[in-house]
Design a protein around this motif. Structure first.
Motif, short mmCIF file in Angstrom:
data_model
loop_
_atom_site.label_atom_id
_atom_site.label_comp_id
_atom_site.label_asym_id
_atom_site.label_seq_id
_atom_site.Cartn_x
_atom_site.Cartn_y
_atom_site.Cartn_z
N ASN A 124 0.86 -1.30 0.17
CA ASN A 124 -0.02 -0.09 -0.05
C ASN A 124 0.94 1.26 0.06
O ASN A 124 0.47 2.34 -0.61
N LEU A 125 1.98 1.18 0.87
CA LEU A 125 3.02 2.53 0.80
C LEU A 125 3.38 3.00 -0.59
O LEU A 125 3.58 3.83 -0.81
N ASP A 126 4.04 1.59 -1.10
CA ASP A 126 4.72 1.43 -2.53
C ASP A 126 3.54 2.15 -3.28
O ASP A 126 3.91 3.16 -4.27
N PHE A 127 2.32 1.84 -3.43
CA PHE A 127 1.41 2.10 -4.49
C PHE A 127 1.11 3.31 -4.14
O PHE A 127 1.05 4.53 -5.53
N PHE A 128 0.88 4.06 -2.98
CA PHE A 128 0.52 5.60 -3.12
C PHE A 128 1.82 6.58 -3.02
O PHE A 128 1.58 7.69 -3.42
#
Length: 578
Positions: free
Chosen positions: A417-421
């Motif tokens: 999720n952190l990578d995506f955002f």
């Protein structure tokens, strides 16, 4: 089982394979005609205990008795309202009632009378043809309560019925439950709202599966009654004053209350005077009544320190005379329904601005228009100097957004999720790695980094959502009910970060149903029936409420209710005049 107990749990143990059991030998009793409160932080074991009492789960050890029998033997005696809306959203209000009546075996010749009583009781008669999914949050909770009562059970289990519900709807729910207790029904009410705990006849306080306190709420507040103080006299430096106070060893909790701060002094420490606090030459200290929340926070070991790690690592937003957020006549119409009408306000740089209102009032619609998620039917808005109609992409890149409901990807891990955002906010390479590492450490997400986000405890879900919203260090932050359902310590942590960010020049627009959180805002506007009915600093709105009701020291919740009641009265007068 004693005659004056409708439900009893003894030595309940339940484990789901973790290091600690969800419940570690908990005792509890519910008496007829009384409201028993079940209070605790996220993950304390409240829902697990309620499900065991409802017969939906079996304990690993211990005994449960409902009117002298097991839950399975006494299912007809139990009314259960789950934490999350558990009805059928495609069915109408009446169809949901009919379904529950059939499941409960209510005779068909008795159904019509029962439905009429419940629809009148919950004030849902005029909405009985509306699909449940199109009800406001408050009305959904009323329908859930009605469905739990189709057989008038002697035991009613309510799992956080007030979460996400505005103060007026919560007041109505409490009035309904008060009527039920007069009929002798025993109620177990699980709650995250600690002002509700004070309304209970007795309270059980859980933390990490352990019972920390049981008894009348006054017994908990009495233990800290002489250690709660109100501090005033530091003008516009209230956020700095709170930060400095919370960083002291003798202060274990503190909150903003308009132009004052409220502090809880740790046991064994003398109550400091103005000179000892060293918050300025005009500072004044006075005792103030203790609340159940004060005792709760102390039992949990105190709240967070005043200095925000997030703010300390955040960039300084450069000063500007231009407004950070501006709404001019924002209106949104859906078919024949006007969700928001002619909403106008301006938020200067480096302020916290609160949007308040009952469920369905139009505040979320206003919020989404300013985020660029909804196009206004008429009117204009701007964020960080970018017009939402002409420069929506630039406006969105300047803001961080945290949705009302957990809106990240539950099937992705925390790290994914952190990578995506990071990518969504145009962070790449070393910038992305640095941002991810920074928020992971600040929000203590390391231990959950490879865990699917959907399986996180609610408090960590909210931490992750905030981490994703601030990863690119935006100058404007939109928070839609960011603390709904989380425990008071986690709420303190969130507002510590928000206060610190505002001091760094970040502008925050927030919606909330916690009226004590509205006290943290510099300005608030109250939206009701799609229109603004009051705007100003929290103290100004409380003063308005005092003038309307004659109350000497109204709270923000008092102000919320009084101003809405006054708006209704004005509408009635206008209708009569017409």
């Amino acid at each position: 089982m004693p005659a004056n107990i409708v439900a009893q749990a003894r030595g309940i143990v339940k484990s789901f394979g973790g290091e600690k059991p969800a419940l570690g030998g908990v005792d509890l009793a519910v008496t007829p005609g009384k409201v028993t409160g079940l209070v605790g932080p996220d993950g304390a074991g409240k829902t697990t205990l309620i499900r065991i009492l409802a017969g939906l789960m079996t304990p690993d050890a211990g005994e449960v008795s409902i009117l002298g029998g097991s839950p399975a033997q006494r299912l007809d005696s139990i009314g259960y309202m789950p934490q999350r809306f558990g009805l059928y959203e495609d069915l109408t209000v009446r169809q949901n009632l009919l379904l529950y009546a059939e499941l409960r075996g209510l005779p068909r010749d008795a159904q019509e009378a029962v439905f009429k009583r419940l629809l009148d009781f919950t004030d849902l008669a005029r909405f009985q043809s509306r699909p449940a999914g199109k009800l406001s949050g408050g009305m959904k909770q009323k329908l859930g309560l009605a469905c739990a009562l189709v057989s008038t059970p002697p035991l009613l289990l309510l799992d956080e019925p007030g979460v996400g519900v505005d103060p007026i709807s919560r007041r109505e729910l409490w009035a309904m439950v008060a009527e039920l207790t007069k009929e002798g029904i025993g109620v177990l009410w699980s709650t995250a709202y600690l002002d509700e705990a004070e309304l209970c006849d007795s309270v059980y306080l859980l933390s990490e599966g352990e019972l920390l306190f049981s008894g009348p709420p006054a017994d908990l507040t009495g233990a800290i009654a002489d250690r709660v103080i109100s501090v005033t006299g530091f003008a516009d430096r209230r956020r700095l004053a709170l930060t400095k106070a919370l960083d002291r060893d003798d202060v274990i909790d503190g909150t903003l209350q308009g132009r004052a701060i409220r502090l809880l002094i740790g046991e064994g420490h003398p109550v400091p005077d103005a000179a000892a606090l060293d918050l300025g030459p005009d500072t004044k200290v006075a005792p103030t009544p203790a609340r159940f929340e004060d005792g709760f926070i102390e039992k949990l070991g105190g709240g967070p320190e005043g200095t925000s790690k997030l703010a300390a690592a955040y960039r300084e937003i450069p000063p500007s005379d231009a407004p950070a957020i501006e709404a001019k006549g924002l209106t949104r119409v859906f078919g024949a329904f006007t969700a928001a009408k002619d909403v106008s306000f301006t938020v200067p740089r480096g302020q916290a601005f609160g949007l308040l209102g009952p469920n369905g009032a139009g505040k979320s619609t206003t919020f989404k228009m300013l985020c660029g998620l909804l196009t206004p039917t008429s009117g204009t808005g701007s964020v960080a100097g970018f017009d939402l109609r002409r420069s929506a992409a630039q406006a969105r890149s300047s803001l961080g957004y945290m949705a009302q409901k957990f809106s990240l990807y539950g099937d992705l891990s925390v790290g994914q999720n952190l990578d995506f955002f990071a990518g969504a906010y145009d962070l790449s390479g070393g910038d992305a790695r640095e941002a991810i590492e920074r928020v992971t450490q600040i929000f203590e997400l390391e231990q959950h980094y490879k865990r699917n986000a959907g399986t996180l405890p609610l408090g960590f879900k909210q931490r992750l959502a905030l981490a994703c919203a601030v990863m690119h260090q935006p100058s404007v932050l939109f928070l839609d009910e960011p603390t709904s359902g989380v425990d008071p310590v986690m709420r303190r942590e969130f507002w510590t970060h928000i206060n610190g960010l505002v001091r760094r020049g970040v502008t925050v627009l927030v919606t909330t149903h916690f009226m004590d959180e509205a006290e943290y805002c510099d300005q608030v506007t109250l939206i009701y029936r799609s229109r603004q009915i009051a705007s100003g600093p929290p103290d100004a709105l409380k003063a308005q409420a005092g003038a309307l009701t004659g109350a000497a020291d109204p709270t923000m919740e008092d102000a919320f209710i009084a101003l809405i009641d006054a708006s209704d009265a004005n509408r009635d007068e206008e209708a009569e005049a017409a």
